[in-house]
Design an enzyme around this catalytic site. Structure first.
Site, PDB file in Angstrom:
ATOM      1  N   VAL A  65       0.842  -1.196   0.000  1.00  0.00           N
ATOM      2  CA  VAL A  65       0.000   0.000   0.000  1.00  0.00           C
ATOM      3  C   VAL A  65       0.877   1.245   0.000  1.00  0.00           C
ATOM      4  O   VAL A  65       0.637   2.201  -0.752  1.00  0.00           O
ATOM      5  CB  VAL A  65      -0.948   0.004   1.217  1.00  0.00           C
ATOM      6  CG1 VAL A  65      -1.758   1.297   1.259  1.00  0.00           C
ATOM      7  CG2 VAL A  65      -1.879  -1.198   1.180  1.00  0.00           C
ATOM      8  N   GLU A 269       7.705  -0.035   6.348  1.00  0.00           N
ATOM      9  CA  GLU A 269       8.900  -0.063   5.515  1.00  0.00           C
ATOM     10  C   GLU A 269      10.078   0.545   6.265  1.00  0.00           C
ATOM     11  O   GLU A 269      10.016   1.709   6.670  1.00  0.00           O
ATOM     12  CB  GLU A 269       8.658   0.694   4.210  1.00  0.00           C
ATOM     13  CG  GLU A 269       7.625   0.031   3.303  1.00  0.00           C
ATOM     14  CD  GLU A 269       8.063  -1.363   2.886  1.00  0.00           C
ATOM     15  OE1 GLU A 269       9.047  -1.494   2.133  1.00  0.00           O
ATOM     16  OE2 GLU A 269       7.427  -2.332   3.344  1.00  0.00           O
TER      17      GLU A 269
END
Length: 300
Positions: A65, A269
């Site tokens: 995403v 991340e």
């Protein structure tokens, strides 16, 4: 027309393939693009906008995403497709807090059919995120170890001791600045929330909204001993705007000047920064979300 950008690791899952076939049989005009390596999801999202696709669906975990969002933000506002989410990761923090289905077929149907609502998009230096950025201890917690963070924030004393010792945590000295405020501190954990939860379900910024033009900030600092950790946890229950160990406030931007490199995660991340600036672009994307979703400050 809609385009599903699917993480390559999920492309052969029977439930995903069945969901795609079901939506096509139901009449949805749905194309599929599969990623091969890092960077593909951003590139494919950008290309979808240039192709005039009306809605892009990010199929994967929070990292997928995030990459799709960064691809969309490379486009001019008028070119950006609406965004839907097909949650296929291990944490799915954003999808869970939005109240989206987690099973493939109803999730894909929701991603394609739910109304689009305008949301803010924060940016840390040159990288956008939708849900949350965490720094310090919080950035070291992955979706596979949510209990560690939970114990530090609210567990029993023995669990707290074990969690902290096992993680071998450290503090990161520096100066945090925002409009109307400044704090020099040894940062234990810093959470910058557009959404509410991270680390596999921990509500670090429980009052955040995706559409209020503000970032919700939680700073845990100066906890150099176990006694201070216990005091911090007690203070966390009240979330003072400026406390001895806890600061919780809202701002439209902030900067952290660190004395050394520290770990950071953006929607799961990982990266490292010596310092950074965070800003927010109000209403920059349109997201498929339930009308009753609690992450919005305004009605649809």
């Amino acid at each position: 027309m809609a385009r599903l950008i699917l993480n390559g690791k999920s492309a052969q899952l029977p439930a995903v393939r069945e969901a795609v076939f079901a939506r096509r049989e139901a009449g949805d005009d749905l194309e599929v693009r599969v990623t091969w390596e890092q960077g593909d999801a951003a590139r494919l999202a950008e290309q979808a906008g240039r192709d005039g696709v009306a809605r892009v669906v990010a199929g994967g975990g929070d990292g997928t995403v995030n990459e799709v969002v960064n691809g969309l933000m490379r486009l001019s506002p008028g070119q950006r497709p609406g965004l839907g989410i097909l949650p296929l990761g291990s944490a799915n923090d954003l999808a869970t807090s939005l109240g989206l289905p987690l099973e493939a077929e109803p999730a894909l149907a929701s991603a394609l059919q739910l109304p689009l609502r305008r949301i803010d998009v924060p940016r840390l230096d040159d990288w956008h995120f939708l849900n949350m950025a965490t720094c310090g201890f919080g950035a070291e917690i992955t979706s596979s170890t949510p209990k560690t963070l939970k114990r530090v924030l609210g567990g029993g004393a023995y669990s707290l001791i074990g969690a902290v010792k096992a993680w071998d945590y450290r503090l990161y000295p520096g100066v945090l600045r925002w409009e109307g405020g400044e704090r020099r501190a040894e940062v234990f954990m810093l959470a910058i929330g557009n959404g509410r939860q991270s680390g596999g379900g921990q509500a670090l910024t429980p009052d955040a909204s995706l559409d209020d033009g503000l970032l919700d900030v939680l700073l845990l600092h100066d906890v150099a001993s176990l006694a201070r950790l216990r005091a911090m946890r007690r203070e966390l229950a009240s979330r003072p705007e400026r406390g001895r160990y806890v600061d919780a406030f809202r701002t439209d931007g902030l900067a952290f000047e660190a004395e050394e490199e520290l770990p950071v995660t953006l929607d799961g991340e990982p990266l490292h920064r010596r310092g950074f600036r965070v800003a927010i672009s109000p209403g920059a994307l349109a997201l498929a979300a339930p009308p009753e979703c609690p992450l919005f400050s305004r009605p649809p």
